[in-house]
Design a protein around this motif. Structure first.
Motif, PDB file in Angstrom:
ATOM      1  N   VAL A 101       0.847  -1.206   0.000  1.00  0.00           N
ATOM      2  CA  VAL A 101       0.000   0.000   0.000  1.00  0.00           C
ATOM      3  C   VAL A 101       0.877   1.247   0.000  1.00  0.00           C
ATOM      4  N   ASP A 102       1.987   1.184   0.740  1.00  0.00           N
ATOM      5  CA  ASP A 102       2.898   2.335   0.781  1.00  0.00           C
ATOM      6  C   ASP A 102       4.119   2.118  -0.116  1.00  0.00           C
ATOM      7  N   GLY A 103       4.022   1.162  -1.022  1.00  0.00           N
ATOM      8  CA  GLY A 103       5.134   0.934  -1.962  1.00  0.00           C
ATOM      9  C   GLY A 103       6.343   0.277  -1.330  1.00  0.00           C
ATOM     10  N   SER A 104       6.127  -0.432  -0.190  1.00  0.00           N
ATOM     11  CA  SER A 104       7.305  -0.937   0.516  1.00  0.00           C
ATOM     12  C   SER A 104       7.728  -2.346   0.098  1.00  0.00           C
ATOM     13  N   VAL A 105       7.061  -2.924  -0.876  1.00  0.00           N
ATOM     14  CA  VAL A 105       7.583  -4.190  -1.427  1.00  0.00           C
ATOM     15  C   VAL A 105       8.498  -3.811  -2.591  1.00  0.00           C
ATOM     16  N   GLY A 106       9.765  -4.177  -2.465  1.00  0.00           N
ATOM     17  CA  GLY A 106      10.728  -3.773  -3.495  1.00  0.00           C
ATOM     18  C   GLY A 106      10.430  -4.414  -4.841  1.00  0.00           C
ATOM     19  N   ARG A 107      10.057  -5.676  -4.796  1.00  0.00           N
ATOM     20  CA  ARG A 107       9.839  -6.423  -6.037  1.00  0.00           C
ATOM     21  C   ARG A 107       9.224  -7.765  -5.687  1.00  0.00           C
ATOM     22  N   PRO A 137       6.769  -3.902  -8.838  1.00  0.00           N
ATOM     23  CA  PRO A 137       7.568  -4.452  -9.944  1.00  0.00           C
ATOM     24  C   PRO A 137       7.616  -5.985  -9.856  1.00  0.00           C
ATOM     25  N   ILE A 138       7.503  -6.621 -11.003  1.00  0.00           N
ATOM     26  CA  ILE A 138       7.496  -8.093 -11.032  1.00  0.00           C
ATOM     27  C   ILE A 138       8.589  -8.597 -11.970  1.00  0.00           C
ATOM     28  N   SER A 139       9.382  -9.529 -11.468  1.00  0.00           N
ATOM     29  CA  SER A 139      10.335 -10.265 -12.309  1.00  0.00           C
ATOM     30  C   SER A 139       9.781 -11.662 -12.562  1.00  0.00           C
ATOM     31  N   ALA A 140      10.049 -12.172 -13.746  1.00  0.00           N
ATOM     32  CA  ALA A 140       9.737 -13.575 -14.038  1.00  0.00           C
ATOM     33  C   ALA A 140      11.070 -14.310 -14.179  1.00  0.00           C
ATOM     34  N   LEU A 141      11.303 -15.237 -13.278  1.00  0.00           N
ATOM     35  CA  LEU A 141      12.511 -16.069 -13.373  1.00  0.00           C
ATOM     36  C   LEU A 141      12.109 -17.319 -14.147  1.00  0.00           C
ATOM     37  N   VAL A 142      12.462 -17.332 -15.417  1.00  0.00           N
ATOM     38  CA  VAL A 142      11.869 -18.302 -16.335  1.00  0.00           C
ATOM     39  C   VAL A 142      12.742 -19.537 -16.530  1.00  0.00           C
ATOM     40  N   SER A 143      12.111 -20.573 -17.020  1.00  0.00           N
ATOM     41  CA  SER A 143      12.843 -21.711 -17.550  1.00  0.00           C
ATOM     42  C   SER A 143      12.902 -21.498 -19.060  1.00  0.00           C
ATOM     43  N   ALA A 160       5.395  -8.273 -16.160  1.00  0.00           N
ATOM     44  CA  ALA A 160       6.812  -8.386 -15.767  1.00  0.00           C
ATOM     45  C   ALA A 160       7.629  -7.314 -16.475  1.00  0.00           C
ATOM     46  N   ASP A 161       8.526  -6.663 -15.744  1.00  0.00           N
ATOM     47  CA  ASP A 161       9.437  -5.715 -16.395  1.00  0.00           C
ATOM     48  C   ASP A 161      10.851  -6.283 -16.489  1.00  0.00           C
ATOM     49  N   ILE A 162      11.094  -7.400 -15.819  1.00  0.00           N
ATOM     50  CA  ILE A 162      12.427  -8.014 -15.860  1.00  0.00           C
ATOM     51  C   ILE A 162      12.276  -9.523 -16.061  1.00  0.00           C
ATOM     52  N   ILE A 163      13.146 -10.049 -16.910  1.00  0.00           N
ATOM     53  CA  ILE A 163      13.234 -11.505 -17.104  1.00  0.00           C
ATOM     54  C   ILE A 163      14.552 -11.991 -16.500  1.00  0.00           C
ATOM     55  N   GLY A 164      14.458 -12.987 -15.633  1.00  0.00           N
ATOM     56  CA  GLY A 164      15.651 -13.652 -15.115  1.00  0.00           C
ATOM     57  C   GLY A 164      15.750 -15.028 -15.750  1.00  0.00           C
ATOM     58  N   VAL A 165      16.958 -15.402 -16.108  1.00  0.00           N
ATOM     59  CA  VAL A 165      17.177 -16.724 -16.715  1.00  0.00           C
ATOM     60  C   VAL A 165      18.203 -17.468 -15.867  1.00  0.00           C
ATOM     61  N   GLY A 166      17.857 -18.653 -15.462  1.00  0.00           N
ATOM     62  CA  GLY A 166      18.811 -19.480 -14.727  1.00  0.00           C
ATOM     63  C   GLY A 166      19.779 -20.110 -15.706  1.00  0.00           C
TER      64      GLY A 166
END
Ligand code: SF4
Ligand code: SF4
Length: 369
Positions: A101-107, A137-143, A160-166
């Motif tokens: 609510v106050d924007g305190s979740v970083g991602r 902000p949401i990251s998707a850590l994809v396969s 999602a604004d960021i894609i993470g790849v393992g």
């Protein structure tokens, strides 16, 4: 695999599976008030979520607690060595919404596993989070093996604004042995890079990252070459320290020595932030760094700042590291591998001791100019 005999279309009735259920890192569960506990010296900047299926993951990475051929029942599976409790996705999303609510979740980050349901479920889970937290902000850590350009576009449309790849392995050879055909797994190095570069084009420079695990059998040179490649491609590289998971094929492989890990952290930082040229790093025949030709002041200042030793991860809305993964690479009471906060001066003293700086300095610093 032989862990689960229930066909997938009947599993939702018998198991608590995604998209209705989600695993959450213990640090994030504590942060959201879903688990009791206290984080030492920091908060958890990112809510890390992981899809849950009875079989774990259909890939077979030799170091991973979710791997297909790891023995045991799925409930015992762990991911990066820590427990990931299971909750209804709706409840987790509600808690994220309340906290943000106050924007305190970083991602928020939602991690896929290799499963035929994982793409549809990723979209569904992102939409659930979005309903409760419209701005987070949401990251998707994809396969990567599951994806193509149209899925990358759908994941973007879902928020999602960021894609993470393992990527995890630092070289094609290590990738083959730990994640690819050599491990009876489905992943290929070339296809992972295809998806990384397609995502970079779609999401933008530095909005795609590769996870890189130090300690899977790679050389220092493999890592250094990869750091330069990532920099050239404008893809972020996030380091993880290998920590053997009981029951996996690599359970008896020792962790990388702390002094090597610290040196790799330092060199990565100098490459990324201080424009260290490739010619400045010398290796022996086995690919180990033997000499670093860099101004002493640059190295000393970098070490004193503590910055090279912080957790690498996706940023929050202000551009600071959100994904700091407390207890991601060490247990409570163990030495930090990466610091989920900026190390203070007494941490830096510790870091210098761990790097065995004098010995390393003599070795690395003899040609310092
Ligand atoms: S794809 Fe990821 S989750 Fe699946 S076995 Fe490999 S590392 Fe583990
Ligand atoms: S760095 Fe953290 S938030 Fe970013 S993709 Fe990796 S796990 Fe997710």
């Amino acid at each position: 695999m032989a862990k689960v005999n229930v066909p997938s279309h009947l599993q939702a009735e018998q198991f608590q599976i995604s998209p209705e259920y989600v695993r959450i890192s213990m640090a994030a569960a504590i942060e959201l008030g879903l688990a009791r506990g206290r984080l030492s010296r920091c908060s958890c900047g990112c809510i890390n979520l992981l899809q849950n299926y009875p079989e774990g993951c259909f890939a077979n990475c030799t170091y991973c607690g979710l791997a297909r051929e790891r023995p045991g029942v799925p409930e015992e599976n762990s991911f990066i060595r820590v427990d990931w409790p299971l909750f209804p996705t709706e409840l987790v999303a509600e808690k994220i919404g309340e906290k943000d609510v106050d924007g305190s979740v970083g991602r928020v980050c939602i991690a896929q596993v290799q499963d035929h349901r994982a793409n549809d479920d990723l979209i569904d889970m992102m939409q659930t989070v979005r309903r409760h937290a419209t701005e987070v902000p949401i990251s998707a850590l994809v396969s990567a093996t599951l994806l193509d350009e149209s899925w990358l576009a759908r994941i973007k449309d879902a928020g999602a604004d960021i894609i993470g790849v393992g990527l995890d392995a630092a070289s094609e050879d290590i990738f083959y042995k730990t994640r690819g055909r050599g491990a009876k797994g489905p992943h290929t190095w070339d296809f992972h890079w295809e998806i990384v570069l397609a995502a970079r084009d779609m999401y933008g420079p530095m909005n795609v990252n590769c996870h890189v695990v130090v300690g899977l059998g790679e050389t220092d040179k493999d890592l250094v070459d990869l750091f330069y490649k990532l920099k050239k491609e404008q893809v972020a590289g996030y380091l993880f320290s290998f920590n053997p998971e009981p029951g996996t094929e690599m359970q008896d492989m020792p962790r990388t020595p702390l002094h090597r890990w610290r040196r790799i952290q330092l060199v990565k930082y100098l490459i990324e932030e201080k424009e260290l040229p490739a010619e400045a790093i010398e290796f022996d025949a086995s690919g180990e760094i033997t000499r670093l030709n860099a101004p002493e002041i640059v190295i000393e200042t970098a070490v004193d700042s503590g910055m090279p030793f912080m957790t690498n991860g996706c940023p929050d809305r202000q551009g600071e590291v959100a994904c700091n993964r407390p207890y991601g690479s060490y247990r409570p009471g163990e030495e930090y591998r990466d610091y989920p906060f900026k190390p203070n001066s007494s941490d830096v003293v510790n870091i210098r001791r761990q790097m065995n700086l004098e010995e390393v300095w003599n070795k690395l610093g003899e040609a310092v100019v």
